[in-house]
Each structure stands twice: as C-alpha cells, then as structure tokens.
Design a protein around this motif. Sequence first.
Motif, mmCIF file in Angstrom:
data_model
loop_
_atom_site.group_PDB
_atom_site.id
_atom_site.type_symbol
_atom_site.label_atom_id
_atom_site.label_comp_id
_atom_site.label_asym_id
_atom_site.label_seq_id
_atom_site.Cartn_x
_atom_site.Cartn_y
_atom_site.Cartn_z
ATOM 1 N N THR A 1 -7.848 -9.361 -1.805
ATOM 2 C CA THR A 1 -9.248 -9.635 -1.503
ATOM 3 C C THR A 1 -10.061 -8.357 -1.520
ATOM 4 O OG1 THR A 1 -8.936 -9.349 0.852
ATOM 5 C CG2 THR A 1 -8.641 -11.576 -0.020
ATOM 6 N N VAL A 2 -11.372 -8.525 -1.577
ATOM 7 C CA VAL A 2 -12.262 -7.376 -1.615
ATOM 8 C C VAL A 2 -12.102 -6.547 -0.337
ATOM 9 C CG1 VAL A 2 -14.672 -6.633 -1.656
ATOM 10 C CG2 VAL A 2 -13.921 -8.493 -3.125
ATOM 11 N N GLU A 3 -12.042 -7.252 0.806
ATOM 12 C CA GLU A 3 -11.937 -6.528 2.077
ATOM 13 C C GLU A 3 -10.650 -5.712 2.120
ATOM 14 O OE1 GLU A 3 -12.419 -10.022 2.115
ATOM 15 O OE2 GLU A 3 -14.554 -9.550 1.975
ATOM 16 N N ALA A 4 -9.533 -6.358 1.769
ATOM 17 C CA ALA A 4 -8.238 -5.695 1.901
ATOM 18 C C ALA A 4 -8.083 -4.577 0.886
ATOM 19 C CB ALA A 4 -7.121 -6.723 1.731
ATOM 20 N N ASN A 5 -8.637 -4.783 -0.295
ATOM 21 C CA ASN A 5 -8.309 -3.846 -1.376
ATOM 22 C C ASN A 5 -9.424 -2.888 -1.707
ATOM 23 O OD1 ASN A 5 -8.012 -3.392 -4.647
ATOM 24 N ND2 ASN A 5 -6.074 -3.397 -3.520
ATOM 25 N N ILE A 6 -10.670 -3.319 -1.544
ATOM 26 C CA ILE A 6 -11.763 -2.513 -2.076
ATOM 27 C C ILE A 6 -12.646 -1.919 -0.983
ATOM 28 C CG2 ILE A 6 -13.840 -2.596 -3.500
ATOM 29 C CD1 ILE A 6 -12.313 -4.679 -5.214
ATOM 30 N N SER A 7 -13.115 -2.782 -0.054
ATOM 31 C CA SER A 7 -14.087 -2.236 0.890
ATOM 32 C C SER A 7 -13.435 -1.570 2.101
ATOM 33 C CB SER A 7 -15.075 -3.323 1.309
ATOM 34 O OG SER A 7 -14.390 -4.429 1.847
ATOM 35 N N ASP A 8 -12.348 -2.151 2.651
ATOM 36 C CA ASP A 8 -11.724 -1.561 3.846
ATOM 37 C C ASP A 8 -10.231 -1.309 3.644
ATOM 38 O OD1 ASP A 8 -14.182 -1.891 5.206
ATOM 39 O OD2 ASP A 8 -13.673 -4.000 5.519
ATOM 40 N N PRO A 9 -9.872 -0.511 2.677
ATOM 41 C CA PRO A 9 -8.430 -0.376 2.384
ATOM 42 C C PRO A 9 -7.639 0.258 3.532
ATOM 43 C CG PRO A 9 -9.722 1.167 1.079
ATOM 44 C CD PRO A 9 -10.692 0.292 1.780
ATOM 45 N N TYR A 10 -8.305 0.970 4.429
ATOM 46 C CA TYR A 10 -7.545 1.604 5.522
ATOM 47 C C TYR A 10 -7.504 0.739 6.768
ATOM 48 C CZ TYR A 10 -6.754 5.724 2.792
ATOM 49 O OH TYR A 10 -6.301 6.570 1.824
ATOM 50 N N LEU A 11 -8.007 -0.479 6.689
ATOM 51 C CA LEU A 11 -7.860 -1.425 7.790
ATOM 52 C C LEU A 11 -6.761 -2.433 7.466
ATOM 53 C CD1 LEU A 11 -11.579 -2.146 8.730
ATOM 54 C CD2 LEU A 11 -9.953 -0.606 9.838
ATOM 55 N N HIS A 12 -6.211 -2.354 6.282
ATOM 56 C CA HIS A 12 -5.193 -3.315 5.862
ATOM 57 C C HIS A 12 -3.954 -2.587 5.396
ATOM 58 C CE1 HIS A 12 -8.961 -5.567 5.666
ATOM 59 N NE2 HIS A 12 -8.213 -6.657 5.873
ATOM 60 N N THR A 13 -2.847 -3.274 5.550
ATOM 61 C CA THR A 13 -1.582 -2.659 5.129
ATOM 62 C C THR A 13 -0.846 -3.592 4.185
ATOM 63 O OG1 THR A 13 -0.476 -3.634 7.022
ATOM 64 C CG2 THR A 13 -1.290 -1.385 7.286
ATOM 65 N N VAL A 14 0.083 -3.012 3.443
ATOM 66 C CA VAL A 14 1.004 -3.833 2.650
ATOM 67 C C VAL A 14 2.432 -3.418 3.005
ATOM 68 C CG1 VAL A 14 -0.450 -4.354 0.684
ATOM 69 C CG2 VAL A 14 0.794 -2.199 0.736
ATOM 70 N N GLU A 15 3.358 -4.347 2.778
ATOM 71 C CA GLU A 15 4.778 -4.042 2.983
ATOM 72 C C GLU A 15 5.420 -3.878 1.626
ATOM 73 O OE1 GLU A 15 5.986 -7.418 5.277
ATOM 74 O OE2 GLU A 15 6.172 -6.193 7.078
ATOM 75 N N TYR A 16 6.304 -2.905 1.555
ATOM 76 C CA TYR A 16 7.042 -2.755 0.305
ATOM 77 C C TYR A 16 8.438 -2.242 0.632
ATOM 78 C CZ TYR A 16 6.411 2.313 0.603
ATOM 79 O OH TYR A 16 6.472 3.617 1.002
ATOM 80 N N PHE A 17 9.326 -2.393 -0.314
ATOM 81 C CA PHE A 17 10.695 -1.958 -0.089
ATOM 82 C C PHE A 17 10.847 -0.562 -0.634
ATOM 83 C CE2 PHE A 17 15.194 -1.544 -1.013
ATOM 84 C CZ PHE A 17 15.746 -2.008 0.172
ATOM 85 N N ASP A 18 11.073 0.346 0.288
ATOM 86 C CA ASP A 18 11.198 1.756 -0.111
ATOM 87 C C ASP A 18 12.647 2.031 -0.469
ATOM 88 O OD1 ASP A 18 11.199 4.435 -0.440
ATOM 89 O OD2 ASP A 18 9.887 4.841 1.286
ATOM 90 N N GLU A 19 12.853 2.345 -1.743
ATOM 91 C CA GLU A 19 14.242 2.524 -2.200
ATOM 92 C C GLU A 19 14.870 3.772 -1.603
ATOM 93 O OE1 GLU A 19 14.627 2.134 -6.430
ATOM 94 O OE2 GLU A 19 13.661 0.163 -6.378
ATOM 95 N N GLU A 20 14.096 4.826 -1.418
ATOM 96 C CA GLU A 20 14.646 6.058 -0.834
ATOM 97 C C GLU A 20 15.092 5.814 0.584
ATOM 98 O OE1 GLU A 20 11.945 9.385 -1.217
ATOM 99 O OE2 GLU A 20 11.656 8.862 -3.323
ATOM 100 N N ALA A 21 14.228 5.175 1.364
ATOM 101 C CA ALA A 21 14.583 4.903 2.748
ATOM 102 C C ALA A 21 15.526 3.722 2.851
ATOM 103 C CB ALA A 21 13.316 4.628 3.564
ATOM 104 N N GLY A 22 15.521 2.900 1.819
ATOM 105 C CA GLY A 22 16.393 1.733 1.843
ATOM 106 C C GLY A 22 15.928 0.654 2.787
ATOM 107 N N SER A 23 14.657 0.673 3.122
ATOM 108 C CA SER A 23 14.188 -0.350 4.060
ATOM 109 C C SER A 23 12.757 -0.752 3.703
ATOM 110 C CB SER A 23 14.214 0.185 5.491
ATOM 111 O OG SER A 23 13.310 1.277 5.565
ATOM 112 N N VAL A 24 12.301 -1.791 4.343
ATOM 113 C CA VAL A 24 10.923 -2.247 4.125
ATOM 114 C C VAL A 24 9.966 -1.370 4.920
ATOM 115 C CG1 VAL A 24 9.314 -4.138 4.448
ATOM 116 C CG2 VAL A 24 11.668 -4.610 3.730
ATOM 117 N N GLN A 25 8.984 -0.816 4.237
ATOM 118 C CA GLN A 25 8.017 0.061 4.884
ATOM 119 C C GLN A 25 6.639 -0.597 4.873
ATOM 120 O OE1 GLN A 25 8.682 3.441 5.851
ATOM 121 N NE2 GLN A 25 10.841 2.945 5.526
#
Lengths: 491, 450
Positions: A189-213
């Motif tokens: 969405t615009v809010e999550a991605n464009i206007s307020d990107p530092y108020l929203h987070t995403v989860e991803y799998f960090d291969e180096e850490a081997g865990s979901v970040q």
Amino acid sequence: MSAVDYPVDEDEQTLLERIQDEPGPALKLLAVVVPLFAVEFGAVASLVMSLPWSAVGSALPGFLQGLAGALAGVGDALANLPTLLSRSVIDNSGYQLPSGEWVGTTLGLSPAVAWLLRVLLVYAYGFAWMAVGWWVYLVYRDNYRYADWAPVDDMVNRFRNHSWGLLGLAIIFAFVVLALFAPALGPTTVEANISDPYLHTVEYFDEEAGSVQEIYVGDANRDSQSRGQGGDNVGPLSYDQFGRFHPFGTLPSGKDLFTFMAAGARVSLFIGVLSLLIAGGIAVTFALATAYYKGLVDLGVVIASDSIQSLPQLLFIMLASFVLSGTWLANLYSGGVVLALLFGFTGWPGLWRAVRGPALQVSEREWIDAAKSFGQRPSVTMRKHMLPYVVGYLLIYASLTLGGVIIGVAGLSFLGLGINAPTPEWGRAVSAGQPYVPTQSWHISLIPGIMVVIVVTGFNALGDGIRDAIDPQSDVGTGQQDESAAAGGGA
Amino acid sequence: MSQQPERGDTGLAGLDCAPGETLLSVRDLRTYYESGDLIGGQPVKAVDGVSFDVKKGETIGVVGESGCGKTTLGRTLVRLEAATGGEVRVGSDDVTELSGEDLKAWRRNAQVVFQDPESSLNDRMTIGEIIREPLDVHDWGTPAERRARVRDLLEKVGLQEEHYYRYPHQFSGGQRQRIGIARALALEPEFVVLDEPVSALDVSVQAQILNLLMDLQDELGLTYLFIAHDLSVVRHICDRVAVMYLGNVMELGPTDELFEDPANPYTRALLSAVPEPDPTAEIDRMTLRGTPPSPRDPPEGCAFSTRCPVKIRPDGSDEVDESTWEAVEVFRETLRARSRTERSLSERARELIGLETRFATVDEVVGELFTDRDIPVSVKEPVDQAADLAREGDEDAALEHLKGELGSVCDHESPEDHAVGTEGRESRCHRHAAEYEEPSAVGPSVGGED
C-alpha cells in the motif's frame, strides 16, 4: 367544461408499479446485484465512515448525540466487515524459507501468484458491474419502458458495433478500476511502502542469520533500489531480496512502482474528472446561454474565452500554481485540487467553442420557437430542448480533453510543479526514471510513459465512439481536432 | 374544456368576442430586423406598415413571394418577434406591449403550427411529452388530466392513443404535422398562426391536413391566420386573403372576389403565375421583370413600383413607346442593383485605375438598352446625365436624377388603400385613384374576368 370531464386514466404507472406488475426480470437482476454489492459492502461502509462525521455529530443537539454515537458504532462495525477485495482475502505478503516454501501468504502461494489472483478478482468484479449495468439497461428497455424504441437505443447499438470505441471503453474502464481499487490492487500500500515506510515493517528470512528477521520497509526499500548501470536493479515481474514481488519493478528509491502507478491513477483521474466537471459545466452553461440569447451575451463570452485562450495554458498554470503554492488551496489533495481548478478554469473556452456550434445549430430548430410560443421558460427550454443535443458533443470533447489534462498533469509533475511528493503521480515516475532510460532500469520511465499513452489513446477512442454513436453523419474533429485536444497539455 | 381562469382576470377580455367580430386589429405594424453590423447598416424591413383586421372564427390567408414578410408577420402576431412599431389590438390591449400575466394569457391563446414538421418536434421527447409540454407550462389540470387530454388530442388529430410513447422519428411527415397541430391546440387557443403548414408535405397528405384543420376550426371555433405561397391551397381554405409584397399588404379581400377579379397589379401578376391545368389554354401570362428590391432599402413610393407592369408614366411622356419606356425601367433596375452590390477593396482599386471589373461599364449597359432606338429628347437627356453620374461611380445620384426627371406618382408617393369590389376589399395602388385608369384596363387579363 372543466378538466375534470376527462376520464383520469390509470394506465400510466410509476416505474415501481410497473416493476410490481412484472417482478420477474427485476428480481433476477436483484439476485445478482445484491450479492455483488454485499461482498464489497464493508468497503462502501468504511468509505462512508471515513467522511468527517464527528464534526456533524458534535454540531447536533445533546439528545441526538447519543443516537449519533450509536449510529457511528454501527457504522464502524459495518466498515470493519470483511470484503471480498481486501488485501487480506488473498494476501501476498510473506517470506520464503530456504526450502522454497512461502510463509504468510494465502494458501502458501507465491506472492506473484497471490497478487495476480487478486488483480484478476478485482477486474472480474469490476467487469461484472459493467455487465450488470448493461443488463439493467436491457431489462429496463425490454420490460419496463413504455416506449418500444427510443433514440438512445440507436446510439447504443451504433456504439456496440464500434470496435474502436469499445476498445477505448475497455481501456478507460480498466483505468477507472485501477484508480478505484488502487489500495487492493497494489502488491503493497501507499502508506506502508511510499508515504510512511518507517512506520511499517516486513518480515523476511535472513539466510546469514538463518532466521526470520523484521525490518523497516524504508530500510528494505534502500536495498531494493533500481539505479541502472552498476547499481541495484529490481526490474518488472521480479522479487527483491526481502521476498517482495514487484510487478512493475521498483523506483530509484526502492519503492514499488505498481503501487505508485495505481495510486497515481487515482490522482490523475481525480484531477481529470474534476477539471472537466468544472470546464464542462462552464462550457455547457455558456453554450446554452449564448446560443439562446445570442447577441451581446455571445459577444461577451467570445471575448472572455478569447482572452483566456490567448494565454499559453501550460505556462499560465505553472505560474498560477507557483503563486498559489503557499496557500491552503495548494495543500488540498497534495496540490491536486489546485491543478484541477486551474485546468478547469483555463480549459472551458476550448470546450465551449466545441459545443457552441451544436448549441447554435439546435437553437435554430423550430421546436425552440414552439417552446417560446407557448411561453416555456428560457431555462427549461435550454435544459429540455437544447441540452440533450449538446451533451453528447460535450462528452466527445471532454473525453478527448481528458487525455490532454492527464498529459498536462504528468508534464507538470515531470517538471516538479505538479503534485507534491510523496503523493504518487505518473509524471513524477517518468521524471524519476529519466536518467535510467538507457540502463537495465528502463522500466521506471517507460512503463508510466506507455500507460499515459494507452490511457490517452483510450479516451480518444472512447470519444470517437461516442461521436459516431450520437451523430453518424457528423465528422466533427477528425484529425486536427483530435490531435490538438490530445496534445492539449502540450507537455 | 379547461379550468382556466376567466379571461377577464388576465385583462385580455377582447378574446371573448362573438364569432364574426373583430378579434385582432393590426394597425401599421412594422417589424424590422436589425442588421448584424455594430455600427450603421440598414435594418431589414420585413413587415413595413401592415394594417388589417382578423375576425373571430375566420381564416385569413397571407400570400406572397418568399421573403415578402408573411412569416415575420405571423411570428410578430404570436410575439416570437418583437414589433418595431404599430399595434396589434385585442379588445383594448396591445399585443405588442403585453407582459407578465397578460403575455402568458396571450401565449396560451395564440399558437403556431410550423412549416417544417421535421424541425418543429424535439426528436428526443416522446409524442406524449411534446403535446403535454404546453399544458405543463400553463399548469393545466393535474398530471393525470394532462395525460388524458393528450390522448384525447391525439385522437382528435387522427392519431392513436398508443402513439403516446413513440418518438417523432417513428412518424411520417404528415403524422408529424398532426402532432404539431395537436400541440398547438393543447391549450385551446383562440387564434392559430398556420405558417405554411402543408408546404413541406406530399400533395396527397396536404389535402388530409387541410381538411383536418378545417374540421378542427368548425369544432373548436378557431381563428386561423394561414400563411402560404400556394394560391390553390389559399383559395381552398381561406375566407379572406391578404396579398403581401415587400412587407406591405397590397390587396386584402374576400377570397373568391380577389381570385375572380384581382384589382392590384401585383395580385394580378401573382394569379397569372398559377399554372393552368388545360394545356391547350392560351394564357397571356404577366411575367414580372427582375427580382423584388431589397427589404433593407425598399423603394420610396409604391413598394411594387420597380417591377410593376402597369406603372403610371409621368405627365407628358405619352409619345414615348412601350419598349423604350421599359428600357428606362430596366436601366433604373440595373443602377439599383449596382448601387446595392458590395464591392471588394480590390474591385474598387481596379475601378480607380480604370481596369476592367466584373461590373459591366455603364456605357455597355446604356449601349445595350438604348442604341437603335428613337429616343425622344425628354428621355434621352435624363438618361445621358444619369449615365454620366453612374460612370463616376455615383449610382445613387444617378437614380435620384432619373427619379426626379422620369419618375411618376408611383415613385414618389406611397399609395393609399383604395376600396375596390363590393365586399370591403382594399387594394393599394395609385391606379385606383379617379384620375388614372384601373390596372385591369391597362394590363393583360387575369383570373375569371373576360
């Protein structure tokens, strides 16, 4: 003798009575419309609730405030009903485990497939409404209208056989759906991605850490930029390293281009439609008045319109939007309102000129004299006897001009004068991608550019179709007129 | 049939006169169209001093060539055009000055049936809506009563009730004209202007519409002003006829008498143009020379003087033979045409440096008209002098000169209306005055006379 001598006939019924007499077709129609509406009822309710009701509520006398509060509660509850086309029904946000399994997305589908399904669903829904509209017309025409035939039937039939006009209609309908359902269509969405990107987070799998970040969207965006030769690039139909799918790739800032485009369609459509409502309203009012009264009224409007047309429109709009930039007006809808007003108030002379001819023509018809001879009021004569003949031409030229306005707004935004950042606007995407056109990040400029071309062509095709439908003999505005209208923005 | 308020309330009490009494009395009515120019420019004198009475229940015909002002006259009477001068009396009220409620009452009682049924009905409205509209405007009865009235009217004009929800496109010209008539009759008017109601229709349909109009008149006691250029139609339907030329009524009288024994030279010319169904009949047609003068600049004397075949000659010109006299008239006509023609800048320049222009030179005209003629000095001198003036480009002065030298009473004075015939017929021609011969004595025979 008095009027009462006439037997008062009972055979003219209201539409409701006619439907009561023969409810079959109407009920069938209702059986489709109700579910179609019900699945999106929550969205409509939330739209209603998003209006500034609290201002209304506080203005009410005390005993009503309780009632209003209760109503607001009901409204909020309704607004929170799940809707078919919300993002959560088919969720495309999730992360991919090293095993290739997707977590968080609906049914574990890949984000690309989930997003595509949602887009298809939205468009199927939109076109279902279009089909319902056509069906309503058929049911009314065949079952409930007194007249077996009306002039509009011929127009509709001519339009149905006008493949170029139909293509235009399809394109414009797709564009309108894109604008209306922008929040549901984007992969984010615009809010999550464009206007307020530092108020929203995403989860991803960090291969180096081997865990979901978890990471701020803003930080993620910084790693998914499209910066051409030698830099990062997230092209169309690809994933970034955080498992986010970008159908149109990303902007140089790493923001999602498709989300940007969908939201930008809203802005463009809003400015285009509002400015044409203003310009068309002025144009048609003046056209009717000048054609009816002629003489000095006509001369006055000619002078007024000539003075406005002698201004270089785009330069004038630049100047005016710069002058107005400090005022409250410039902040409405990120500057969209001021642009719409400027395009509207500078655009009416062209439209007026275009519909003045047809208005003058119809004003010479004898039925206008007939209406005068039995004392019809001028305003009613204009509305009943002239407007129906003018409004078709207005539609033609409005649809041709709308393309010009979209180009104009895109052009202004390209120059940095249009819509304020960060509100998405197509022209700004073209501008942002300009340095990267010859690189692998070509998509940033090219996709919005092509979209502008397609939409403007669609509006022109639609105008052509309407023209041939309402007046098969006419040959208004072939060639030159179309070009000048389409190039109205000049950018 | 309606619940209209008493007409006395509105002030138009004159509408309630008995059949045969004067319903409308038109006096010196003038309607000029202003020229489009912002400065200067002559107005078009479409109706230029017309006087006549309309009796309740009669059909008065107005005939004349295209552009003679007959349609403007009809439009002025129903207030579609504003009169420039004169008055149209209904009882004690002047129609040309009505406003407010009185004007509304007049609009209800004076209706028009237009010439072109293709253009007089709004294609985007159903027949029912079209006929109902006058009723809606004047708040006639309840909506249901209005609908019933429309159905009744449809039947009255020979259409069917089912046509209520059809559109004009679905009807033929004759049927559309019936719809136009139904709309005009919706408010039960007293006075209906029929502006060439059948001239756009097929001949077979014309008769039906005319019979319908006459039946409706009998049934509803209507008064018609019937504008036409088809003389046979006028003869069929009208009680009295007014013959118009260049904004003037030249002759006005009972139809039969006027057709049998036309008094005015213009009427005689008009009637002699009616085709004779018998191909063996030898008729001495009176063909008029030239075209009517411009209504912007009508002749000073009699409107018809420029084309009149029996124009009175000035005193002392009896020895001049007929063809020479005609050559003089043609010469004047040519000068008049030249003085009216707008010349472009380049043409003026060519004229100035003596190059040939598209205008034949005055000498050519004079040569063509007057060589090989034995012209008496009394004619030759003025012609030569006028030619000199015209050669210098001053056609107006040339015309003035010819008028002064060779003009007769027809050129100088506007004729009076003279009573002719036995039944109150009037004709506007100097020849009816005692000192001149009657037009019928000098011109070819026309109409029923021997």
